[in-house]
Design a protein around this motif. Sequence first.
Motif, PDB file in Angstrom:
ATOM      1  N   TYR A  75      49.252  38.024  34.118  1.00  0.00           N
ATOM      2  CA  TYR A  75      50.610  37.508  33.963  1.00  0.00           C
ATOM      3  C   TYR A  75      51.544  38.451  34.701  1.00  0.00           C
ATOM      4  N   GLN A  76      52.172  37.946  35.756  1.00  0.00           N
ATOM      5  CA  GLN A  76      53.016  38.759  36.614  1.00  0.00           C
ATOM      6  C   GLN A  76      52.222  39.981  37.113  1.00  0.00           C
ATOM      7  N   ASN A  77      52.628  41.197  36.760  1.00  0.00           N
ATOM      8  CA  ASN A  77      51.923  42.395  37.237  1.00  0.00           C
ATOM      9  C   ASN A  77      51.029  43.015  36.170  1.00  0.00           C
ATOM     10  N   LEU A  78      50.629  42.236  35.206  1.00  0.00           N
ATOM     11  CA  LEU A  78      49.780  42.709  34.116  1.00  0.00           C
ATOM     12  C   LEU A  78      48.453  41.958  34.147  1.00  0.00           C
ATOM     13  N   THR A  79      47.339  42.693  34.201  1.00  0.00           N
ATOM     14  CA  THR A  79      46.014  42.083  34.220  1.00  0.00           C
ATOM     15  C   THR A  79      45.127  42.714  33.164  1.00  0.00           C
ATOM     16  N   LEU A  80      44.381  41.888  32.447  1.00  0.00           N
ATOM     17  CA  LEU A  80      43.414  42.341  31.456  1.00  0.00           C
ATOM     18  C   LEU A  80      42.104  41.605  31.687  1.00  0.00           C
ATOM     19  N   ASN A  81      41.018  42.357  31.901  1.00  0.00           N
ATOM     20  CA  ASN A  81      39.684  41.788  32.060  1.00  0.00           C
ATOM     21  C   ASN A  81      38.737  42.402  31.041  1.00  0.00           C
ATOM     22  N   LEU A  82      37.891  41.572  30.422  1.00  0.00           N
ATOM     23  CA  LEU A  82      36.876  42.029  29.474  1.00  0.00           C
ATOM     24  C   LEU A  82      35.534  41.437  29.882  1.00  0.00           C
ATOM     25  N   ALA A  83      34.507  42.290  29.976  1.00  0.00           N
ATOM     26  CA  ALA A  83      33.199  41.811  30.418  1.00  0.00           C
ATOM     27  C   ALA A  83      32.091  42.560  29.695  1.00  0.00           C
ATOM     28  N   PHE A 168      42.712  38.614  45.894  1.00  0.00           N
ATOM     29  CA  PHE A 168      41.995  39.431  44.907  1.00  0.00           C
ATOM     30  C   PHE A 168      42.280  39.012  43.468  1.00  0.00           C
ATOM     31  N   LEU A 169      43.545  38.783  43.131  1.00  0.00           N
ATOM     32  CA  LEU A 169      43.913  38.439  41.754  1.00  0.00           C
ATOM     33  C   LEU A 169      44.081  36.941  41.536  1.00  0.00           C
ATOM     34  N   GLN A 170      44.286  36.200  42.621  1.00  0.00           N
ATOM     35  CA  GLN A 170      44.456  34.753  42.566  1.00  0.00           C
ATOM     36  C   GLN A 170      45.689  34.311  41.763  1.00  0.00           C
ATOM     37  N   LEU A 312      36.091  32.132  38.836  1.00  0.00           N
ATOM     38  CA  LEU A 312      36.531  30.760  38.611  1.00  0.00           C
ATOM     39  C   LEU A 312      37.871  30.853  37.895  1.00  0.00           C
ATOM     40  N   VAL A 313      38.937  30.390  38.552  1.00  0.00           N
ATOM     41  CA  VAL A 313      40.307  30.685  38.110  1.00  0.00           C
ATOM     42  C   VAL A 313      41.063  29.399  37.823  1.00  0.00           C
ATOM     43  N   TYR A 314      41.887  29.448  36.769  1.00  0.00           N
ATOM     44  CA  TYR A 314      42.768  28.322  36.435  1.00  0.00           C
ATOM     45  C   TYR A 314      44.137  28.863  36.046  1.00  0.00           C
TER      46      TYR A 314
END
Length: 339
Positions: A75-83, A168-170, A312-314
Amino acid sequence: MKHCLVFLNVWILFSTHSLAQEAEHDSSYYQTYPSKLTGRYYLSRKYTGLGLETESNKLLYMPNSTLNMGVGVTYQNLTLNLAYGFGFINPERGRGDSRYLDLQVHAYPKNWVIDVFGQFYNGYYLQRHHPTTPDLETTLFPDTKLRKVGASVQYLFNGDKFSYRAAFLQNEWQQRSAGSLLVGMEVYGGQIRNQKGILPTSLSQTSDLRQIKYMEWGPNIGYAYSLVLKKHFFITLSAASGLAVGRTSLHVANGNGERNWAVRPNYFLRGFTGYNSDRWSVNVTYVYNQVNLAPVSGYKVNIGTGNYRFNLVYRFSPGPKLSKRLEWIDRTKRKLLGR
């Protein structure tokens, strides 16, 4: 899977420079989505390998890092990924166990490219040996430890028309082909050590190498270009190289050591390809950084850090309740800009 590890990637970046200029880009080249969430399902693998070359041998050590499956949101300049590295996508291949903390930040404010590395790996296996010797093909080095800490910061000259974040971030959409020159600085440091010996037994008879320390810094320059076909399909390639001044020191079992200063080329490669649209994106990304150390006593050492990912991005608009919870980001943005 004993070597399957939990992988947590949290990236939080607020760039006041980027936020202030966000509306100033050329919208005929790429679109931004400041009020939408970019959700992703992805598969990824990170690694840091060790290349070691002598006059007669070329060795490549790799960690047994896991292929991770995860979800994320931007969201805007904030990214959170969990894997997580699930066992069913990481079959046992006799490569031993690796324990690691791999911190990679690849941040793309509008006119900047920022990469930060914190690589802490324990446990390697010998993936390749030349000349080929069968008894070395599966040699494990569970006590080998590699540390790499560093950063690269580059200025992106054509941020008005070229978007790294689209690739990169889509969370943006590059609709027309564009490119940009990159100029910056980089610095790296760290060590490789194994108190039982870094080299295979058959090679350690001539040199019982136990530790390698290094530090280097210097300028870099590169170019990035995004080829867009029919507005939706894209191929984005980026290459940068630098001339780094560095010092490398080698230490053997008896504590003696040798060191050397040299100017060595490093390089940074990025590749992104896929399909992008107003809502959906399907793409593959790859980022690779190689640091070449100053040669000492006939040894040439390089450290290669990679990160490849399928996404895979939405993109979607948050509902009323979620929108209220996200208002703190907009308030923080206004405070940072003094508005």
